[in-house]
Design an enzyme around this catalytic site. Structure first.
Site, PDB file in Angstrom:
ATOM      1  N   HIS A  41       1.195   8.923 -12.485  1.00 48.42           N
ATOM      2  CA  HIS A  41       2.139   9.859 -11.875  1.00 48.42           C
ATOM      3  C   HIS A  41       1.969  11.278 -12.419  1.00 48.42           C
ATOM      4  O   HIS A  41       1.966  12.250 -11.659  1.00 48.42           O
ATOM      5  CB  HIS A  41       3.569   9.393 -12.106  1.00 48.42           C
ATOM      6  CG  HIS A  41       3.857   8.046 -11.525  1.00 48.42           C
ATOM      7  ND1 HIS A  41       3.689   7.758 -10.184  1.00 48.42           N
ATOM      8  CD2 HIS A  41       4.300   6.896 -12.099  1.00 48.42           C
ATOM      9  CE1 HIS A  41       4.013   6.503  -9.965  1.00 48.42           C
ATOM     10  NE2 HIS A  41       4.383   5.953 -11.106  1.00 48.42           N
TER      11      HIS A  41
ATOM     12  N   HIS B  46      -2.451  -0.905  -6.579  1.00 43.70           N
ATOM     13  CA  HIS B  46      -1.112  -0.350  -6.788  1.00 43.70           C
ATOM     14  C   HIS B  46      -1.183   1.086  -7.298  1.00 43.70           C
ATOM     15  O   HIS B  46      -0.371   1.927  -6.898  1.00 43.70           O
ATOM     16  CB  HIS B  46      -0.301  -1.188  -7.769  1.00 43.70           C
ATOM     17  CG  HIS B  46       1.116  -0.671  -7.881  1.00 43.70           C
ATOM     18  ND1 HIS B  46       2.076  -0.936  -6.927  1.00 43.70           N
ATOM     19  CD2 HIS B  46       1.697   0.145  -8.783  1.00 43.70           C
ATOM     20  CE1 HIS B  46       3.200  -0.321  -7.247  1.00 43.70           C
ATOM     21  NE2 HIS B  46       2.990   0.343  -8.376  1.00 43.70           N
TER      22      HIS B  46
ATOM     23  N   HIS C 257       7.110   4.657  -4.176  1.00 46.84           N
ATOM     24  CA  HIS C 257       6.812   3.597  -3.212  1.00 46.84           C
ATOM     25  C   HIS C 257       7.383   3.928  -1.836  1.00 46.84           C
ATOM     26  O   HIS C 257       6.755   3.663  -0.804  1.00 46.84           O
ATOM     27  CB  HIS C 257       7.360   2.256  -3.696  1.00 46.84           C
ATOM     28  CG  HIS C 257       6.803   1.822  -5.013  1.00 46.84           C
ATOM     29  ND1 HIS C 257       7.295   0.746  -5.714  1.00 46.84           N
ATOM     30  CD2 HIS C 257       5.791   2.326  -5.774  1.00 46.84           C
ATOM     31  CE1 HIS C 257       6.625   0.610  -6.847  1.00 46.84           C
ATOM     32  NE2 HIS C 257       5.708   1.552  -6.905  1.00 46.84           N
TER      33      HIS C 257
ATOM     34  N   ASP D 288       0.587   4.285  -5.563  1.00 48.53           N
ATOM     35  CA  ASP D 288       1.347   5.315  -6.274  1.00 48.53           C
ATOM     36  C   ASP D 288       0.803   6.708  -5.970  1.00 48.53           C
ATOM     37  O   ASP D 288       1.571   7.661  -5.772  1.00 48.53           O
ATOM     38  CB  ASP D 288       1.285   5.078  -7.784  1.00 48.53           C
ATOM     39  CG  ASP D 288       2.246   4.002  -8.258  1.00 48.53           C
ATOM     40  OD1 ASP D 288       3.154   3.617  -7.503  1.00 48.53           O
ATOM     41  OD2 ASP D 288       2.092   3.552  -9.415  1.00 48.53           O
TER      42      ASP D 288
END
Length: 318
Positions: free
Chosen positions: A271, A244, A85, A248
């Site tokens: 991720h 979101h 973030h 990321d």
């Protein structure tokens, strides 16, 4: 280029500190953004209680665990977790050089979005440095796959993200966010999108010593009957989840060590997939070129960027 291509690198005008709770440790943590010289890049320093310091450049080669968040370093005793973030905020605002001092093992989760970090940087502002900024321009497609998930970079006249998710949950389902990235777009469409999770996973995570700082104040929580538990509901209609995941992705790809010019697409990513795709791109020297402004101007058009012979420009390998 829609990001408003900068000819010069930037840093912040003065230090600024932000404090909160670590989402996994549940411990109080604080970070201080400090100005840094040109070509320093983004550097994290974890300050230990015994006076020692663990330092990491925010580059792909320093990424360790990517299971639940993005971690710099390979040992829990010295690593720095949940950087995505913060990195998204720095990348979206065009902040090239900063030293981040960390009191704790991870970034403060704040409200689960990038907005508090944007606010902290806005508080002090950016200043230009008298050194040209270099970009990574994608010149051929690079694609990675893992099961039903995939991600790819492709040439594009700008910086674009197309992130699609697909959850076996009627509240989320299949949704996406697509758009050219700019500071204004990030602020309005992505920065306030919060991390999310399912109530059914809470006990498992707690048993593993994870998500100890997670709460309704910093996460969107989905109940067993597929409704949002948070009283205030969602910030972005029904697609806060895809937004979101895009946030990321911006933070994870910031670990290229430079702004990139191209399009990044992913389906059912996260991720680990973001890190996998970035390493695949950077390992193929024929897939990109390093470019900079032809003349020393503060802002330039995308077509005014020229390729430079800079084999030493490999921050991801440091």
């Amino acid at each position: 280029m829609t990001m408003g291509t900068l000819g010069f690198q930037t840093t912040i005008s003065s230090p600024v500190t932000i404090a909160g709770t670590g989402v996994h440790s549940g411990a109080a943590v604080s970070i201080t953004f400090n100005p840094a010289e040109a070509d320093s890049g983004i550097v994290f320093q974890r300050l230990h209680d015994d006076g020692t310091v663990s330092e990491y450049r925010a580059v792909s080669s320093q990424v360790g665990n990517t299971d639940l968040c993005t971690v710099l370093g390979f040992s829990p005793a010295t690593s720095i977790a949940t950087i995505e973030h913060v990195m998204a905020a720095l990348y979206a605002l065009g902040l090239d050089n900063v030293l981040i001092e960390v009191h704790g093992a991870e970034m403060p989760i704040m409200d689960g979005s990038a907005a508090p970090f944007i606010d902290a940087i806005d508080e002090v502002g950016l200043i230009p440095l008298a050194v040209k900024r270099r970009y990574i321009r994608i010149i051929k497609p690079v694609r990675v796959e893992a099961g039903a998930s995939w991600a790819e970079f492709s040439p594009y006249d700008g910086t674009r993200f197309e992130v699609e998710i697909d959850f076996d949950c009627p509240l989320i389902g299949r949704q996406s966010w697509k758009g050219d990235l700019s500071p204004a777009t990030f602020r309005s469409e992505l920065s306030r999108a919060r991390t999310f999770g399912f109530m059914r996973d809470v006990e498992r995570l707690w048993a593993a010593g994870l998500a100890l700082g997670s709460s309704l104040e910093n996460s969107v929580v989905i109940s067993d009957d597929n409704t949002v538990i948070n009283v205030e509901g969602l910030r972005y209609s029904k697609d806060e989840f895809a937004r979101h995941k895009t946030l990321d992705a911006v933070g994870d790809l910031a670990l290229a060590g430079a702004q990139f010019i191209g399009c990044y697409r992913s389906y059912r990513g996260g991720h680990k997939m973001n890190a996998y795709a970035l390493k695949a791109l950077l390992s193929d020297r024929t897939a990109y070129e390093v470019v900079e402004a032809a003349a020393p101007r503060s802002r330039v058009g995308q077509r005014e960027l020229i390729a430079v012979n800079a084999p030493e420009f490999a921050p991801w390998s440091l």
